[in-house]
Design an enzyme around this catalytic site. Structure first.
Site, PDB file in Angstrom:
ATOM      1  N   ASP A  65       0.869  -1.173   0.000  1.00  0.00           N
ATOM      2  CA  ASP A  65       0.000   0.000   0.000  1.00  0.00           C
ATOM      3  C   ASP A  65       0.914   1.234   0.000  1.00  0.00           C
ATOM      4  O   ASP A  65       1.627   1.473   0.980  1.00  0.00           O
ATOM      5  CB  ASP A  65      -0.872  -0.059   1.266  1.00  0.00           C
ATOM      6  CG  ASP A  65      -1.777   1.154   1.417  1.00  0.00           C
ATOM      7  OD1 ASP A  65      -1.548   2.174   0.741  1.00  0.00           O
ATOM      8  OD2 ASP A  65      -2.712   1.078   2.240  1.00  0.00           O
ATOM      9  N   VAL A  66       0.880   2.001  -1.097  1.00  0.00           N
ATOM     10  CA  VAL A  66       1.835   3.108  -1.232  1.00  0.00           C
ATOM     11  C   VAL A  66       1.625   4.219  -0.208  1.00  0.00           C
ATOM     12  O   VAL A  66       2.495   5.077  -0.037  1.00  0.00           O
ATOM     13  CB  VAL A  66       1.822   3.729  -2.653  1.00  0.00           C
ATOM     14  CG1 VAL A  66       2.280   2.734  -3.692  1.00  0.00           C
ATOM     15  CG2 VAL A  66       0.444   4.305  -2.999  1.00  0.00           C
ATOM     16  N   TYR A 165      -9.768  14.635  -5.103  1.00  0.00           N
ATOM     17  CA  TYR A 165      -8.968  14.160  -6.245  1.00  0.00           C
ATOM     18  C   TYR A 165      -8.217  15.326  -6.905  1.00  0.00           C
ATOM     19  O   TYR A 165      -7.009  15.255  -7.138  1.00  0.00           O
ATOM     20  CB  TYR A 165      -9.901  13.471  -7.235  1.00  0.00           C
ATOM     21  CG  TYR A 165      -9.205  12.802  -8.400  1.00  0.00           C
ATOM     22  CD1 TYR A 165      -8.647  11.533  -8.270  1.00  0.00           C
ATOM     23  CD2 TYR A 165      -9.113  13.438  -9.633  1.00  0.00           C
ATOM     24  CE1 TYR A 165      -8.027  10.914  -9.349  1.00  0.00           C
ATOM     25  CE2 TYR A 165      -8.494  12.831 -10.713  1.00  0.00           C
ATOM     26  CZ  TYR A 165      -7.958  11.559 -10.565  1.00  0.00           C
ATOM     27  OH  TYR A 165      -7.338  10.956 -11.637  1.00  0.00           O
ATOM     28  N   LYS A 169      -4.130  15.978  -7.181  1.00  0.00           N
ATOM     29  CA  LYS A 169      -3.407  16.095  -8.454  1.00  0.00           C
ATOM     30  C   LYS A 169      -2.738  17.467  -8.569  1.00  0.00           C
ATOM     31  O   LYS A 169      -1.629  17.583  -9.092  1.00  0.00           O
ATOM     32  CB  LYS A 169      -4.355  15.837  -9.630  1.00  0.00           C
ATOM     33  CG  LYS A 169      -4.932  14.411  -9.659  1.00  0.00           C
ATOM     34  CD  LYS A 169      -3.841  13.342  -9.756  1.00  0.00           C
ATOM     35  CE  LYS A 169      -4.433  11.945  -9.906  1.00  0.00           C
ATOM     36  NZ  LYS A 169      -3.400  10.893 -10.039  1.00  0.00           N
TER      37      LYS A 169
END
Ligand code: BGC
Length: 266
Positions: A65-66, A165, A169
Site C-alpha cells: 500500500d503506497v 482528487y 493532483k
C-alpha cells in the site's frame, strides 16, 4: 526509432490494472525488468507478470500500500533484492472517492490524499534515496534515475464533486516540480504525465454510450484515450530520447485541457 530500456529496472505502482498495467507491459516490452506493484488485487498482477514473462520479459509482482511508509520501504527492498538496482519509478497508484464537498467525509478526503499524494511522496523519496545510493549507471542511461508521476488533467482543470482528487493532483504538480528543482543537479530526471479521459476501470461509466458522447464534447481531438496512449509516453519519458525533459508535465488528453467550451466563441 526503437526505444531500448534493456537491463534497466522499472517499478510501477498500482500496476494491476489500467494505466499502471499498460505502463508495466510497455516498459517490459522495451526491455526493462519490471516490478508490478499492487495493493489488494494480487491475481491480475500475477497474471500480468506471467504475460510479461511469456513474452520473454522480466517481472515480479509485489503487494504494498503506497500510502504506508513501511509498505513502501518493503516494496523498494524487494525491488533491490530481486534486480539489484532501480532506474525508473512510475508513481501511478491513484483512486477516486467522489462526493459534493458538503457531503464529503473526512475519511474520503484523507484516503484520496494519502494514496494519490502522500503515496507519490513516499515512493519518490524511496526512489531518490536508492538513486543516490547506487550512483549513476551511465552505461544504461544518461540520467542517474528517472521518476514519472502519474497526475491528471485535474492538476489544472478544477473538478466539482471531486475536490479531494483535484487537490491531490494539483499537489502532485508542485511536488514533482519542487523535487525536479531539488535533484536536477544530480542528473535525476523528474516529470509528470497528466492523462485526460482514458478508457480504464476508474471511469468505465463515463466512457460508454450516451455518457461517452457527452464526454467527447470535452475532447477536441474527438476520441477517448486508450491506455497505450499513456504507456507509450511513459516509455519515452523513461528513455534517453527525453533526456532534456525535466520538471515538465506532459498532458495526454486529446486537448481536454484547451478549454473546449470556448471552441465556438465561448
Ligand atoms: C480521472 C477520470 C476522468 C478524467 C477526465 C482523470 O484523472 O481519473 O475519471 O474521466 O480525469 O476528467
Amino acid at each position: 526509432m526503437q526505444i531500448s530500456l534493456d537491463k534497466q529496472v522499472a517499478l510501477v505502482t498500482g500496476a494491476s490494472s489500467g494505466l499502471g498495467a499498460a505502463a508495466a507491459k510497455a516498459l517490459a516490452a522495451a526491455g526493462a525488468a519490471v516490478v508490478v506493484n499492487y495493493n489488494s488485487h494480487a491475481e491480475p498482477a500475477e497474471r500480468l507478470v506471467a504475460e510479461i514473462r511469456e513474452a520473454g520479459g522480466k517481472a515480479i509482482a509485489v503487494g504494498a500500500d503506497v500510502s504506508k511508509e513501511d509498505d513502501v520501504e518493503r516494496l523498494f527492498a524487494a525491488t533491490i533484492d530481486t534486480y539489484g538496482a532501480l532506474d525508473i519509478l512510475v508513481a501511478n497508484s491513484g483512486l477516486q472517492r467522489d462526493a459534493a464537498t458538503v457531503d464529503m467525509t473526512l475519511a474520503d478526503w484523507n484516503k484520496v490524499i494519502e494514496v494519490n499524494l502522500t503515496g507519490q511522496f513516499l515512493c519518490a523519496r524511496a526512489a531518490l534515496r536508492q538513486f543516490q545510493k547506487q550512483g549513476p549507471r551511465s552505461w544504461l542511461s544518461r540520467a542517474a534515475g528517472k521518476i514519472i508521476h502519474m497526475s491528471s488533467v485535474h492538476q489544472l482543470i478544477p473538478w466539482a464533486g471531486h475536490v479531494n482528487y483535484a487537490a491531490s493532483k494539483g499537489g502532485i504538480d508542485l511536488l514533482m516540480r519542487s523535487i525536479a528543482q531539488e535533484v536536477g543537479e544530480q542528473r535525476i530526471r523528474v516529470n509528470s504525465i497528466a492523462p485526460g479521459a482514458i478508457r480504464t476501470a476508474i471511469n468505465e461509466e463515463n466512457t460508454q454510450g450516451d455518457a461517452e458522447k457527452k464526454l467527447l464534447e470535452l475532447i477536441p481531438y474527438g476520441r477517448v484515450g486508450e491506455v497505450d496512449d499513456v504507456a507509450n509516453a511513459v516509455v519515452w519519458l523513461a528513455s534517453d530520447l527525453s533526456d532534456y525533459v525535466h520538471g515538465t508535465t506532459l498532458f495526454i488528453d486529446g486537448g481536454m485541457s484547451l478549454y473546449p467550451g470556448f471552441r465556438n466563441n465561448g
